[in-house]
Design an enzyme around this catalytic site. Structure first.
Site, PDB file in Angstrom:
ATOM      1  N   LYS A 104      19.381  -4.973   4.474  1.00 20.09           N
ATOM      2  CA  LYS A 104      18.672  -5.177   5.087  1.00 20.09           C
ATOM      3  C   LYS A 104      16.834  -4.929   4.204  1.00 20.09           C
ATOM      4  CE  LYS A 104      17.952  -1.353   7.813  1.00 20.09           C
ATOM      5  NZ  LYS A 104      18.090  -0.715   9.219  1.00 20.09           N
TER       6      LYS A 104
ATOM      7  N   TYR B 214      -6.023  13.576 -12.267  1.00 22.67           N
ATOM      8  CA  TYR B 214      -6.668  13.745 -10.923  1.00 22.67           C
ATOM      9  C   TYR B 214      -6.374  14.680 -10.630  1.00 22.67           C
ATOM     10  CZ  TYR B 214      -7.704   8.938 -10.965  1.00 22.67           C
ATOM     11  OH  TYR B 214      -8.423   7.285 -11.613  1.00 22.67           O
TER      12      TYR B 214
END
Length: 381
Positions: A44, A265
């Site tokens: 999956k 940042y």
């Protein structure tokens, strides 16, 4: 345009190398551990991010005959890759989807009274000519599945296993990654009680962790997932699996940063020495976790360059990250070279732990901007 697209792969910010031989070897290791139980493969989530088609084809060639997916669309893709395999859809039977299951020979994992009733009605309309189904029993996870009481009632009236055509009974462990967790034994006890209600039907309980740690959970079929792809399945245990995925980020610029300056940042991390910084062209838009970044007093995840561990420095931004490569010889730090973010030298499990997540999430979040290269005998042509 096709030729141009091929050329563009050389200019992507990062690349994924997917080792299908390692995938197959991991499956064989798990199959040996599980024997005489059958070893299936959970594919999956696009085979945990490595590519469902390539994974199913490689595992089918290695001898895997049973696959588990989450969605009907994944089941259809798996059927295309493995025409003769048994394919089970874990998320159950969507309303009105029974004809699709029958046409593609997919087996629904029935997990509610409504799903069972719809499947029984469809089987009746087809004279029983449908693929076999699986039954999901809830043994304590409280997510999918019917209760022991419901199993008993449906077995008594002949719905289970007969009218529903049940070929496999499954449940799912909530805490198998912690082998001594008391819930494991509680679920095992409930699962054995369910098995007694449906004699003669194959049963499956073990995921990756239970496959690796306790034969008492193996029963007839095991369902490994993360261990196939090289991720650690058991807390506190050394991971015996081979890495399947290597993620690398291209250096786009080298910078010299003085001691006492910050990078990126938020000025999250300050250099404590004159530092050589490699800026790489991968960020959270590529699925690399923002939480893996560094801050003062709390170093970031470790990558690898030239066989030397290099810490992620400062915050992960959308398309870029910085690594402290001060201790790496300059021959490895040239523009265009690659830093390994995880793989054979930098641990996937360690990156996940640093980001406060799990290897499952790291792999399944890998974006589509990477150049992908398959290696190994089963690689796509």
């Amino acid at each position: 345009m096709a030729a141009l697209a091929g050329d563009m792969r050389a200019f992507t910010g990062g690349r994924l190398v997917i080792d299908l031989d390692a995938l197959v070897e991991n499956w064989r290791t798990l199959a040996e551990q599980a024997a005489p139980a059958e070893c299936s493969a959970v594919v999956k989530g696009d085979a945990y991010g490595i590519g469902l088609d390539a994974a199913v084809r490689a595992l089918t060639a290695a001898g895997c005959r049973t696959f588990f997916v989450a969605l009907v669309s994944e089941g259809l893709a798996a059927r295309s890759a493995s025409p003769d395999a048994d394919i089970f859809v874990l998320n159950g039977l969507p309303a009105g989807a029974a004809p699709v299951f029958a046409a593609a020979r997919l087996s629904p994992v029935l997990g509610s009274q409504a799903e069972i009733a719809e499947w029984v009605d469809y089987r009746r309309s087809r004279g029983g000519d449908t693929p076999p189904a699986a039954l999901h029993i809830d043994t304590g996870m409280n997510r999918l599945g019917i209760s022991l009481g419901e199993v008993a009632a449906l077995a008594a009236n002949g719905t289970l296993p007969g009218r529903a055509g049940i070929d496999l009974v499954i449940s799912h462990l909530a805490c198998a990654d912690v082998p001594d967790h008391p819930m494991n034994r509680s679920q095992l006890k409930s699962f054995r009680a369910a098995r007694a209600l449906l004699p003669g039907v194959r049963v499956s309980l073990a995921n990756s962790a239970a496959t690796l740690t306790d034969r008492g959970y193996h029963f007839d079929l095991v369902r490994p997932g993360i261990a196939l792809y090289g991720g650690g399945a058991v807390s506190g245990y050394e991971n015996p699996m081979r890495p399947v995925v290597t993620l690398e980020a291209r250096i786009v610029q080298m910078r010299s940063v003085k001691a006492g300056e910050t990078v990126g940042y938020g000025a999250a991390e300050t250099t404590t020495r004159d530092t050589r910084i490699a800026i790489v062209s991968v960020g959270y838009a590529d699925g690399f976790p923002r939480a893996a970044g560094g801050r003062d007093g709390d170093p970031g995840a470790l990558g690898s360059l030239g066989g030397i561990a290099v810490p992620l420095f400062g915050r992960v931004s959308m398309d870029l990250m910085a690594f402290d490569v001060t201790d790496v010889p300059s021959e490895f730090t040239r523009r265009g070279n690659y830093i390994e973010l995880f793989g054979h030298h930098a641990s996937l499990d360690a990156v996940a732990a640093r980001a406060g997540t799990i290897p499952y999430e790291i792999l399944t979040h890998l974006g589509r901007r990477y150049a992908r290269r398959y290696i190994g005998a089963g690689r796509p042509r």
